[in-house]
Write an enzyme that holds these catalytic residues in place. Sequence first.
Site, mmCIF file in Angstrom:
data_model
loop_
_atom_site.group_PDB
_atom_site.id
_atom_site.type_symbol
_atom_site.label_atom_id
_atom_site.label_comp_id
_atom_site.label_asym_id
_atom_site.label_seq_id
_atom_site.Cartn_x
_atom_site.Cartn_y
_atom_site.Cartn_z
ATOM 1 N N LYS A 33 -7.777 58.654 5.591
ATOM 2 C CA LYS A 33 -9.253 58.644 5.572
ATOM 3 C C LYS A 33 -9.832 58.895 6.969
ATOM 4 O O LYS A 33 -10.644 59.799 7.140
ATOM 5 C CB LYS A 33 -9.790 57.298 5.048
ATOM 6 N N ARG B 263 -15.097 49.150 -0.622
ATOM 7 C CA ARG B 263 -13.748 48.697 -0.970
ATOM 8 C C ARG B 263 -13.769 47.696 -2.124
ATOM 9 O O ARG B 263 -12.704 47.232 -2.540
ATOM 10 C CB ARG B 263 -13.105 48.022 0.242
ATOM 11 N N ARG C 86 2.378 54.205 13.023
ATOM 12 C CA ARG C 86 1.182 54.012 13.850
ATOM 13 C C ARG C 86 1.250 52.670 14.587
ATOM 14 O O ARG C 86 0.874 52.577 15.753
ATOM 15 C CB ARG C 86 -0.091 54.080 12.990
ATOM 16 N N ARG D 69 -1.427 48.461 16.904
ATOM 17 C CA ARG D 69 -2.515 47.900 16.084
ATOM 18 C C ARG D 69 -1.992 46.690 15.316
ATOM 19 O O ARG D 69 -0.962 46.788 14.635
ATOM 20 C CB ARG D 69 -3.059 48.995 15.149
ATOM 21 N N ARG E 222 -1.948 44.805 2.505
ATOM 22 C CA ARG E 222 -3.147 45.667 2.447
ATOM 23 C C ARG E 222 -3.076 46.583 1.225
ATOM 24 O O ARG E 222 -4.087 46.837 0.569
ATOM 25 C CB ARG E 222 -3.255 46.506 3.729
HETATM 26 P P1 B4P Z 1 -5.684 56.583 7.967
HETATM 27 O O1 B4P Z 1 -5.601 56.444 6.498
HETATM 28 O O2 B4P Z 1 -6.595 57.617 8.487
HETATM 29 O O3 B4P Z 1 -5.927 55.102 8.458
HETATM 30 P P2 B4P Z 1 -7.264 54.300 8.541
HETATM 31 O O4 B4P Z 1 -8.457 55.169 8.471
HETATM 32 O O5 B4P Z 1 -7.098 53.481 9.775
HETATM 33 O O6 B4P Z 1 -7.363 53.420 7.244
HETATM 34 P P3 B4P Z 1 -6.999 51.936 6.914
HETATM 35 O O7 B4P Z 1 -7.357 51.745 5.486
HETATM 36 O O8 B4P Z 1 -5.591 51.694 7.316
HETATM 37 O O9 B4P Z 1 -7.837 50.977 7.850
HETATM 38 P P4 B4P Z 1 -9.361 50.541 7.974
HETATM 39 O O10 B4P Z 1 -9.669 50.718 9.402
HETATM 40 O O11 B4P Z 1 -10.267 51.222 6.994
HETATM 41 O O12 B4P Z 1 -4.313 57.031 8.669
HETATM 42 C C1 B4P Z 1 -3.188 56.255 8.789
HETATM 43 C C2 B4P Z 1 -2.082 56.946 9.625
HETATM 44 O O13 B4P Z 1 -1.524 58.029 8.891
HETATM 45 C C3 B4P Z 1 -2.525 57.532 10.960
HETATM 46 O O14 B4P Z 1 -1.603 57.119 11.937
HETATM 47 C C4 B4P Z 1 -2.462 59.040 10.780
HETATM 48 O O15 B4P Z 1 -2.070 59.721 11.948
HETATM 49 C C5 B4P Z 1 -1.405 59.197 9.708
HETATM 50 N N1 B4P Z 1 -1.654 60.345 8.846
HETATM 51 C C6 B4P Z 1 -2.868 60.731 8.334
HETATM 52 N N2 B4P Z 1 -2.717 61.836 7.581
HETATM 53 C C7 B4P Z 1 -1.373 62.143 7.573
HETATM 54 C C8 B4P Z 1 -0.591 63.164 6.958
HETATM 55 N N3 B4P Z 1 -1.154 64.092 6.190
HETATM 56 N N4 B4P Z 1 0.727 63.133 7.159
HETATM 57 C C9 B4P Z 1 1.305 62.209 7.947
HETATM 58 N N5 B4P Z 1 0.622 61.213 8.573
HETATM 59 C C10 B4P Z 1 -0.701 61.187 8.398
HETATM 60 O O16 B4P Z 1 -9.342 48.991 7.575
HETATM 61 C C11 B4P Z 1 -8.651 48.005 8.341
HETATM 62 C C12 B4P Z 1 -9.009 46.598 7.846
HETATM 63 O O17 B4P Z 1 -10.427 46.323 8.069
HETATM 64 C C13 B4P Z 1 -8.836 46.318 6.342
HETATM 65 O O18 B4P Z 1 -7.500 45.937 6.027
HETATM 66 C C14 B4P Z 1 -9.846 45.160 6.126
HETATM 67 O O19 B4P Z 1 -9.346 43.919 6.545
HETATM 68 C C15 B4P Z 1 -11.006 45.528 7.036
HETATM 69 N N6 B4P Z 1 -12.038 46.324 6.331
HETATM 70 C C16 B4P Z 1 -12.361 47.624 6.601
HETATM 71 N N7 B4P Z 1 -13.335 48.062 5.758
HETATM 72 C C17 B4P Z 1 -13.627 47.017 4.936
HETATM 73 C C18 B4P Z 1 -14.519 46.857 3.848
HETATM 74 N N8 B4P Z 1 -15.303 47.858 3.432
HETATM 75 N N9 B4P Z 1 -14.562 45.652 3.199
HETATM 76 C C19 B4P Z 1 -13.788 44.635 3.613
HETATM 77 N N10 B4P Z 1 -12.910 44.725 4.641
HETATM 78 C C20 B4P Z 1 -12.813 45.905 5.302
#
Ligand code: B4P
Length: 190
Positions: free
Chosen positions: A14, A89, A128, A134, A145
């Site tokens: 995402k 979410r 990552r 992180r 998660r």
């Molecule tokens: P991403 O999927 O881009 O990771 P993210 O955006 O950080 O999403 P995530 O769901 O983990 O965390 P968030 O900050 O929203 O990429 C992951 C990795 O994959 C990267 O290293 C990337 O390089 C790699 N990658 C991407 N595409 C690839 C491909 N095609 N091939 C290979 N590798 C690839 O949330 C974190 C925490 O915050 C949650 O657990 C929760 O506690 C809280 N939170 C956030 N939003 C919330 C909400 N709306 N409600 C309640 N809690 C919330």
Amino acid sequence: MLNIVLFGPPGSGKGTQAEKLIKKYSLTHISTGDLLRSEVAAQTELGIEAKVIMDKGELVSDKIVIGMIENKLKEHGGGPGFIFDGFPRTVEQARELRNLLTDHGTKVSMVISLQVEREELMKRLVKRGEETGRSDDNAETISNRIDVYERQTIPVTYYYDKTKIHHPVEGIGKIDEIFKRIVDVVEKNK
Ligand code: B4P
């Protein structure tokens, strides 16, 4: 306005794809994960409370997250549109997003849902975690998660299925290939 919800399990890409979409369509990026992490970094009261929850891989309360979105929408009122990354979410967050956008005279244009299976998610996030340190990217927290996603976040797709704006996209492959798939969906539906 073009308002895109970028949806998918943790590690589905995402944040990665949002970066590319904001450049292409000049959208304002709203990532609740990033907003929460900046509160943690600034050691605000909210951040201290949120860190405990995030490190367990649980969801921060709807009230806190919706409040953050409300502030961001007020800050950026007009413009070409928004990318919501990691929000909504829960079904409650999806309902509130609808209400908030209605108040701003707009709505969600499309929900793009990245499809990636658990094994690949674990692999990406463990990598990552090793590269960035992180604190929620360790095997135990990642696994929780993904469980939380299946339990609390998948129901959001049923909510959007009723509206015909939900578009699943294969999230495995090269980042640029996935981006092309997403752009095809945006162009067909904007
Ligand atoms: P991403 O999927 O881009 O990771 P993210 O955006 O950080 O999403 P995530 O769901 O983990 O965390 P968030 O900050 O929203 O990429 C992951 C990795 O994959 C990267 O290293 C990337 O390089 C790699 N990658 C991407 N595409 C690839 C491909 N095609 N091939 C290979 N590798 C690839 O949330 C974190 C925490 O915050 C949650 O657990 C929760 O506690 C809280 N939170 C956030 N939003 C919330 C909400 N709306 N409600 C309640 N809690 C919330």
